[in-house]
Design a protein around this motif. Structure first.
Motif, mmCIF file in Angstrom:
data_model
loop_
_atom_site.group_PDB
_atom_site.id
_atom_site.type_symbol
_atom_site.label_atom_id
_atom_site.label_comp_id
_atom_site.label_asym_id
_atom_site.label_seq_id
_atom_site.Cartn_x
_atom_site.Cartn_y
_atom_site.Cartn_z
ATOM 1 N N GLN A 27 7.042 19.187 4.774
ATOM 2 C CA GLN A 27 5.720 18.799 4.297
ATOM 3 C C GLN A 27 4.785 19.995 4.424
ATOM 4 O OE1 GLN A 27 5.838 15.322 7.184
ATOM 5 N NE2 GLN A 27 4.464 14.522 5.611
ATOM 6 N N ASP B 57 1.941 11.555 9.330
ATOM 7 C CA ASP B 57 0.777 11.425 8.446
ATOM 8 C C ASP B 57 0.034 12.748 8.270
ATOM 9 O OD1 ASP B 57 1.189 8.697 8.028
ATOM 10 O OD2 ASP B 57 -0.006 8.152 9.782
ATOM 11 N N TYR B 58 -0.071 13.525 9.335
ATOM 12 C CA TYR B 58 -0.818 14.777 9.306
ATOM 13 C C TYR B 58 0.012 15.891 9.943
ATOM 14 C CZ TYR B 58 -4.518 11.444 8.424
ATOM 15 O OH TYR B 58 -5.265 10.426 7.897
#
Length: 188
Positions: A74, A144-145
């Protein structure tokens, strides 16, 4: 959801062997991993496996027990540098024949559709879509982050042209309260 995996990832309930456990082993190829990464909005999926069994649960219901393993890449939320995450998670679902399908649930004016407490239970339909379960479980397991090593907290600055930017350190939201407290104590 786009067609990400072969038809082997969709099982017809009528074709499942009665009274016997049905194993499955899904290892998507590079194209399927790229399509799934794109659908999830991530950079890449280097590895992905979804292995488990579908076992009878009583006369009409089924229990899915599986292991999801993935190596996901990511973008860091602060620097956009690639962040690699290893995911190993256990998945359990119970497909129940007497559970109403989401379309059959009645909405209430106050709070919409009631969501069951046990999110591992699903209504049993004609098909069990392993690709959907894989997609959902992977989406929930991704950070998520994601942050790259050494990525610090970013400071926000804003200012109209020609003036000094207002920094986070310049804001002291409770400083005014100390002055107000002192004034109230001296007045009264």
């Amino acid at each position: 959801m786009a067609k990400l995996l072969t038809d082997a990832a969709t099982l017809r309930v009528a074709d499942l062997p009665k009274g016997r456990t049905q194993p499955f082993d899904i290892v998507p190829d590079a194209d399927a991993r790229a399509a799934l990464a794109d659908a999830l909005g991530i950079v890449a999926l280097r590895k992905l496996t979804f292995r488990g069994t579908l076992a009878p649960l009583g006369r009409h219901d089924w229990r899915l027990t599986a292991e999801l393993g993935a190596t996901a890449v990511q973008a860091c939320v602060a620097t956009l540098a690639p962040v690699t995450t290893r995911i190993d998670t256990r998945i359990e679902r119970r497909f129940l024949s007497d559970m109403p399908a989401p379309a059959e649930l009645e909405a209430t004016p106050e709070d919409g559709i009631e969501i069951p407490q046990d999110d591992s239970e699903e209504p049993l339909g004609d098909l069990i879509d392993l690709a959907r379960i894989l997609h959902e479980a992977l989406a929930l397991a991704l950070p998520d982050y994601p942050r790259a090593d050494g990525a610090g907290i970013m400071a926000a600055q804003a200012a109209p042209p020609g003036s000094a930017p207002l920094r986070d350190e310049d804001l002291k939201p409770f400083a005014g309260l100390a002055g107000l407290k002192a004034k109230l104590e001296s007045d009264g």
